[in-house]
Structures are given as C-alpha cells and as structure tokens.
Design a protein around this motif. Sequence first.
Motif: not given
Length: 240
Positions: A160-166
């Motif tokens: 969605g609009r959330c960046t994932l910290d991977l």
Amino acid sequence: MSTYGSISETRSLARGGGQHLLVAVDEPDNAELLSTTLELAGYHIRTAGNGTEVVSRLAEQQFELVVIDAELPEMDALAQGRRLVTHRPPVLLLTGWDALDKLLPELGAGERDYVTKPFRIAEVLARIQVLLRGRGGGRDGALHYADLVLDDTTCQARRGRCTLDLTPAEYRLLRHLLVNAHKVLSKEQISRYVWGDFRGDNAMEQLVSRLRRKVDQEGAPLIHTRRGFGYWLGRAADER
C-alpha cells in the motif's frame, strides 16, 4: 578475508555463459581465488584493487556484474567518479554487514545483493547466477501483486502506502515468493535462493516469521504456510 569451499566446487555448480565480470578485491590471494574460480565457471574476468581502479575499469568497459569487497581501499572514489560511469551493472558485495544501506548506492543503480564474510565460493556463484538471471517486472521495472510492490532498482518494497523495512535476506525471500505467486515453494527451494545453500534448524521459519510480520501487519495476509510442503504468496481467497 577467509573463504569456505574451493575451486573444485565449480564443477558441480551453476556455470556462466561468457559474461564479463569485474572482481574488486584488495587481498591478492582472495582476488586470485575468486578470479580463477569464476573463469573456470565460464565468466570473463577483469580485476581491480581499489575504488579508483573500479571507476577506471567501468569507464573503459561494460560489465554484466561487479563483485566488490566492502573493505576495498579508496571506496570514496566510487562516489567521486560516478559521472565517468554511464553503465552501472548489478553489484555483489562481499561484506560483514547485513544492511541494505551498506550496499554501495554509488554503483548499485540496478540490482544489488550481498554475501557475508567469511563467504563460501558456492554461495558467491549462486548469488551471481541470481543477479545475472534477473526477472523483468512491470513497465516501471517493479514487481506487483495486489497492493504489494517490489522495486529492484532501489531494492525497496511497499505494501500500500507503507514502505517495508526489509533486510537483504527478507527482500530476496519476498521477491522469490512474489515471482512464484500461488506456487508452493519448499524450504529447500527458498533456502537455496535466499542463501545459496540449504540451511536447516529454524533459520527458514524465523526468516518467514519476520517477513510475515512486516508484510501482513496492515493488510490481508499474503504469506501462507502449506504445512508439510512449504510457503506461498497470494490472497487466500485466490488459492488455486
């Protein structure tokens, strides 16, 4: 920088198809080991001993991939010489850090990957094959599934609009599941893609658990377990 494995491993591992690789390692013994192993695996190799030489080689010739040690001398030359380099190939970083922000933004305009030190020759060869193989995404160079987006040019993922910290391992796992959406992948298949070899114990379960918490935190679950078989990505309602 010590290594695991030997040149003899090359015979049973994935082979190259004549691609041109740049190997940038400061230590002569390891530079020779990597160069000889990769040549035996079917690649054309040039070497560089510091960051200035890397920029010079990249300005002279196009390479399909760069293998570079994070502790290479004169690394600041990479940022200073960016304007001299018009073609920026994928980068495989030999590093002691497990963090995406250490993966050479100056060179990594395309795909980036890493192998932690001390590394195994088998893992280096496997990661090189994955980077060279590549897989196209949409017109914007990204991979999509529902509201999940992976951008290989920046090695970033969004839900969605959330960046994932991977972490790099989590990104590779998510990419493998997404490219094979709705297909159940065994722990061994995933492990060899993520790490270059099969890891037992609870390594895979822990990695999937961490990734699932990040991906499915604010949306319908996309990562599923097929007990006794493996893992798959998709919307449960769309399972086939």
